[in-house]
Write an enzyme that holds these catalytic residues in place. Structure first.
Site, PDB file in Angstrom:
ATOM      1  N   ASP A 381      -3.469  -6.375   6.571  1.00 56.90           N
ATOM      2  CA  ASP A 381      -3.216  -4.830   6.018  1.00 56.90           C
ATOM      3  C   ASP A 381      -4.629  -4.217   5.685  1.00 56.90           C
ATOM      4  O   ASP A 381      -4.821  -4.196   4.413  1.00 56.90           O
ATOM      5  CB  ASP A 381      -2.230  -4.659   4.868  1.00 56.90           C
ATOM      6  CG  ASP A 381      -1.915  -3.340   4.363  1.00 56.90           C
ATOM      7  OD1 ASP A 381      -2.251  -2.505   5.203  1.00 56.90           O
ATOM      8  OD2 ASP A 381      -1.003  -3.050   3.325  1.00 56.90           O
ATOM      9  N   CYS A 408      -2.394   1.798   8.492  1.00 53.42           N
ATOM     10  CA  CYS A 408      -1.934   3.153   8.122  1.00 53.42           C
ATOM     11  C   CYS A 408      -2.792   4.378   9.408  1.00 53.42           C
ATOM     12  O   CYS A 408      -2.821   5.210   9.030  1.00 53.42           O
ATOM     13  CB  CYS A 408      -2.433   3.277   6.933  1.00 53.42           C
ATOM     14  SG  CYS A 408      -4.156   2.977   6.352  1.00 53.42           S
TER      15      CYS A 408
END
Length: 453
Positions: A381, A408
């Site tokens: 991540d 993201c």
């Protein structure tokens, strides 16, 4: 300079594409298909392409709605001779159209940068996410895209008022509300507090129901700490207040000094509560930890006794789920670069013998810690810039069969998918979540697997 433009497709970054006399113009605060008057940003006239903002709508899209936040509304700001604050650039678009636009961006980035057909990985639409955390009782909340931010950061004007910046501007616009923030943050009414002497205020409202945490970053010229004047601060019951001292030149952040309460919050991660310090990373959307953990587990498929890695691990949201899945006979390698956040992870998993927490750059630390040994699965991540070529190479060298990539940013995700393809990995599945309603941002969870043969 004002231009009359017809807005075409959406582009990554929250803009719509338009054309003026052969020049591409990227326009904010519009919707594809609209005819608008857009003002070209200062200093753009000599550039290859221009950036502009809508100041008047001549022909509106049926998906245009009343903006959810007046201070972020470009049309309202124009009427008052002001600039809209950033942070809600899609607030004038219906939620359904916001998600369809984000889907268009994801499809375009994956096709162009990764040469991957979105249909081949099962992608169909951007999924809405309930504001509910691990407590399902919250899930009945209306899907209005509001009150999802568990964390917020504000600048401070010289006279002590909370403020935010317009897009790509150093100007400060005082605010008196934040519709995207959780109720616990808005209930503090920090805009009624005098924060003179401070440069920035960060606030976190943990999912566990613990009191919000305030981190106060003083101005460079604030040599002596002076407490803020405000009922919520002066009567610090129910509010944790931490001053972040300024770091030395070049080290980024300073140390935390507790003024009231403790300098961390406890966040829920399944059956566990994890410590996250004031400067530590945690998913902003209140429903994100649960949704992303479930998606990650579905792709990574950790099993008892396996050896897995959690990269860019933060305080350990995914480490917690992986540790429970592999059990005491397995092993979880947690790598995080930020000192404070890695310290949180070490604290959170001190009692878990199967978890090894280490700090360092992923591309170096992963190779050192594995020393050529194989991993069963990897979870990563990374920050918005993505993992990058060197980190992807380090992951490929572990020969992990399953890689769950949480991202993201669709552009850096697609770029990294291309890097993984060069090492024999294929994107098998991808889901996209609307974890940032009323903004152009999105969250992606993808499964990369080794090609057979």
């Amino acid at each position: 300079m004002d231009l009359e433009l017809t807005l075409e497709r959406v582009a990554h970054g929250g803009h719509c594409v338009a054309r003026h006399e052969g020049r591409v113009v990227f326009v904010r605060h519009g919707i594809p298909g609209e005819r608008v008057i857009a003002r070209v940003d200062a200093g753009e006239d000599t550039k290859r392409f221009w950036k502009a903002s809508v100041v008047k709508v001549l022909e509106a899209s049926p998906d245009r709605v009343k903006h959810i936040w007046n201070m972020a509304d470009a049309l309202a700001a124009e009427e008052h001779g002001a600039h809209p604050v950033g942070g809600a650039e899609f607030g004038h678009i219906s939620l359904a159209r916001q998600r369809s636009l984000k889907a268009e961006v994801f499809r375009e980035q994956l096709t162009r940068l990764a040469q991957t057909d979105p249909d081949s990985v099962g992608f169909h639409e951007v999924e809405s996410v309930p504001v509910a955390g691990w407590d399902e009782s919250e899930s009945a909340r209306e899907d209005d895209g509001l009150a999802w931010r568990s964390r917020a950061s504000f600048s401070v004007t010289k006279d002590g008022r909370l403020a935010m910046h317009p897009f790509h501007s150093n100007e400060l616009v005082p605010i008196a509300e934040m519709p995207l923030a959780a109720e616990a943050i808005n209930n503090l009414k920090l805009w009624e507090t005098d924060f003179r002497g401070f440069e920035r205020i960060e606030v976190a409202a943990p999912s566990t129901g613990q009191a919000p945490l305030l981190v106060l970053i003083p101005r460079a010229d604030n040599r002596t700490f002076r407490p803020p004047h405000g009922e919520a601060i002066e009567n610090a019951s129910g509010v944790v207040v931490v001053e972040q001292t300024r770091g030395s030149a070049g080290d980024g952040r300073g140390s935390l000094r507790t003024l009231a309460g403790k300098p961390y919050v406890m966040e829920q991660a399944g059956r566990r509560a994890l410590r996250v310090t004031g400067e530590g990373f945690w998913q902003i959307h209140r429903g994100a930890p649960r949704v992303l953990t479930e998606a990650m587990l579905d792709y990574a498929r950790p099993e008892a006794g396996e050896t897995v890695a959690d990269l860019y691990a933060g305080a350990g949201l995914f480490t917690a789920a992986l540790a429970d899945a592999v059990g005491s006979r397995g092993a979880v390698l947690s790598i995080e670069g930020a000192p404070g956040t890695s310290a949180d992870a070490a604290y959170n998993f001190e009692a878990d013998s199967q978890v090894y927490v280490t700090r360092g750059r992923v591309e170096r630390t992963l190779a050192y810690e594995t020393r050529g040994d194989s991993l069963d699965a990897i979870v990563l991540d990374p920050p918005r810039v993505g993992a990058g070529k060197q980190s992807v190479q380090a992951m490929a060298q572990t020969n992990a069969q399953r890689i769950a990539y949480v991202s993201c940013d669709p552009a850096s995700f697609a770029r990294d998918v291309g890097y993984f393809k060069n090492h024999g990995y294929e994107l098998r599945n991808a889901r996209v979540f609307d974890l940032y309603p009323h903004t152009h941002h999105m969250e992606i969870v993808g499964l990369l697997a080794k090609n057979e043969g």
